[in-house]
Write a protein that holds these residues in place. Sequence first.
Motif, short mmCIF file in Angstrom:
data_model
loop_
_atom_site.label_atom_id
_atom_site.label_comp_id
_atom_site.label_asym_id
_atom_site.label_seq_id
_atom_site.Cartn_x
_atom_site.Cartn_y
_atom_site.Cartn_z
N GLU A 158 0.83 -1.19 0.00
CA GLU A 158 0.00 0.00 0.00
C GLU A 158 0.87 1.25 0.00
N GLY A 159 0.27 2.37 -0.38
CA GLY A 159 0.99 3.63 -0.40
C GLY A 159 0.02 4.77 -0.64
N GLY A 160 0.55 6.00 -0.63
CA GLY A 160 -0.30 7.16 -0.84
C GLY A 160 -0.72 7.33 -2.28
N VAL A 161 0.23 7.07 -3.21
CA VAL A 161 -0.03 7.28 -4.63
C VAL A 161 0.63 6.17 -5.44
N GLY A 162 -0.06 5.69 -6.47
CA GLY A 162 0.51 4.74 -7.43
C GLY A 162 0.52 5.35 -8.81
N LEU A 163 1.64 5.25 -9.52
CA LEU A 163 1.77 5.79 -10.87
C LEU A 163 2.13 4.65 -11.82
N VAL A 164 1.26 4.41 -12.80
CA VAL A 164 1.46 3.32 -13.74
C VAL A 164 1.78 3.91 -15.11
N SER A 165 2.92 3.53 -15.70
CA SER A 165 3.35 4.07 -16.97
C SER A 165 2.63 3.39 -18.14
N THR A 166 2.92 3.83 -19.34
CA THR A 166 2.33 3.26 -20.55
C THR A 166 2.59 1.76 -20.60
N ASP A 167 1.55 0.99 -20.88
CA ASP A 167 1.63 -0.47 -20.99
C ASP A 167 2.05 -1.16 -19.69
N GLY A 168 2.05 -0.39 -18.59
CA GLY A 168 2.39 -1.01 -17.32
C GLY A 168 3.83 -1.46 -17.20
N GLU A 169 4.74 -0.88 -17.98
CA GLU A 169 6.14 -1.28 -17.92
C GLU A 169 6.80 -0.87 -16.61
N GLU A 170 6.30 0.22 -16.01
CA GLU A 170 6.88 0.70 -14.76
C GLU A 170 5.77 1.17 -13.84
N VAL A 171 5.87 0.79 -12.58
CA VAL A 171 4.91 1.22 -11.57
C VAL A 171 5.68 1.84 -10.42
N GLN A 172 5.27 3.03 -10.03
CA GLN A 172 5.88 3.68 -8.87
C GLN A 172 4.85 3.80 -7.76
N ILE A 173 5.25 3.43 -6.57
CA ILE A 173 4.43 3.63 -5.39
C ILE A 173 5.18 4.63 -4.52
N ILE A 174 4.53 5.72 -4.15
CA ILE A 174 5.19 6.77 -3.38
C ILE A 174 4.32 7.16 -2.19
N ASP A 175 4.98 7.76 -1.19
CA ASP A 175 4.31 8.31 -0.03
C ASP A 175 3.86 7.21 0.94
N ASN A 176 4.65 6.99 1.97
CA ASN A 176 4.33 6.02 3.03
C ASN A 176 4.09 4.62 2.47
N VAL A 177 5.06 4.11 1.74
CA VAL A 177 4.94 2.77 1.15
C VAL A 177 5.15 1.72 2.24
N LYS A 178 4.26 0.77 2.27
CA LYS A 178 4.36 -0.32 3.24
C LYS A 178 4.06 -1.65 2.54
N ILE A 179 4.97 -2.59 2.72
CA ILE A 179 4.80 -3.93 2.16
C ILE A 179 4.80 -4.90 3.34
N ALA A 180 3.83 -5.78 3.38
CA ALA A 180 3.70 -6.68 4.52
C ALA A 180 3.53 -8.12 4.06
N ARG A 181 4.26 -9.03 4.71
CA ARG A 181 4.01 -10.46 4.61
C ARG A 181 3.37 -10.88 5.92
N PHE A 182 2.16 -11.41 5.82
CA PHE A 182 1.41 -11.71 7.03
C PHE A 182 1.94 -12.97 7.71
N GLU A 183 1.70 -13.04 9.00
CA GLU A 183 2.16 -14.16 9.80
C GLU A 183 1.43 -15.45 9.42
N THR A 184 2.18 -16.54 9.39
CA THR A 184 1.61 -17.87 9.19
C THR A 184 2.10 -18.78 10.31
N GLU A 185 1.73 -20.04 10.24
CA GLU A 185 2.17 -20.99 11.27
C GLU A 185 3.68 -21.22 11.24
N ILE A 186 4.31 -21.02 10.07
CA ILE A 186 5.74 -21.30 9.94
C ILE A 186 6.56 -20.05 9.64
#
Length: 209
Positions: free
Chosen positions: A99-127
């Motif tokens: 998640e983030g504040g803003v997502g910018l997707v370029s022509t044909d989706g070749e490049e995606v920028q996520i800016i402003d308070n970017v957070k990436i999470a892997r949720f807890e599992t049993e292992i």
Amino acid sequence: MINRFSVLFPIFFAAILAFISYWVQVSVENENEKKGNKLSNSPDYFLTNFKTIQTESNGSIRFILSANEMTHFAQDDTTRLKKPIFMRYKNNIPSSQIEGGVGLVSTDGEEVQIIDNVKIARFETEIKPKMELFTDQLTILPNKDQAFTKKPVRITQEPKTVVNAIGMRYDKKNGIMTLLQKVRVHYEKPAKKTNITAHPIIQNKNLKK
């Protein structure tokens, strides 16, 4: 040394963004066909409070994409997402999120920028314990399964591991995350022995405890 600390982040955000890029591209192309693909300085495609779901062949949820707003600009064929949230599921259970504040997707989706308070999470599992990555900007190349940033990053893994660095490169194909500069690790050994699972390799420079 970082392998011992299990500070590894197989977050699969490249796969998530590949789906997002494809979805945005198809949606924009369909809308442009309806409007004759007329170029202007104003947005030609606009959605608010939307959510889209992609499912597996058996009907289970694969991805959910939501955002407060999505705006497409025909002049340069770019798409802007406001407060995007991309969640990946496994067996109908959320497994990771970006998640983030803003997502910018370029022509044909070749490049995606996520800016402003970017957070990436892997949720807890049993292992696997919960793991999160924080930064101010993240560039993703979906077709190459790569992501990078020159900004400071902070990685946390439960119970008590914290990594700070400046700059990060992630290569999903080879399963390698490289922390570029001023790497600092704070690690406290857990009281009880936990199971160790296989992870990608993190390369680092200038490691400091």
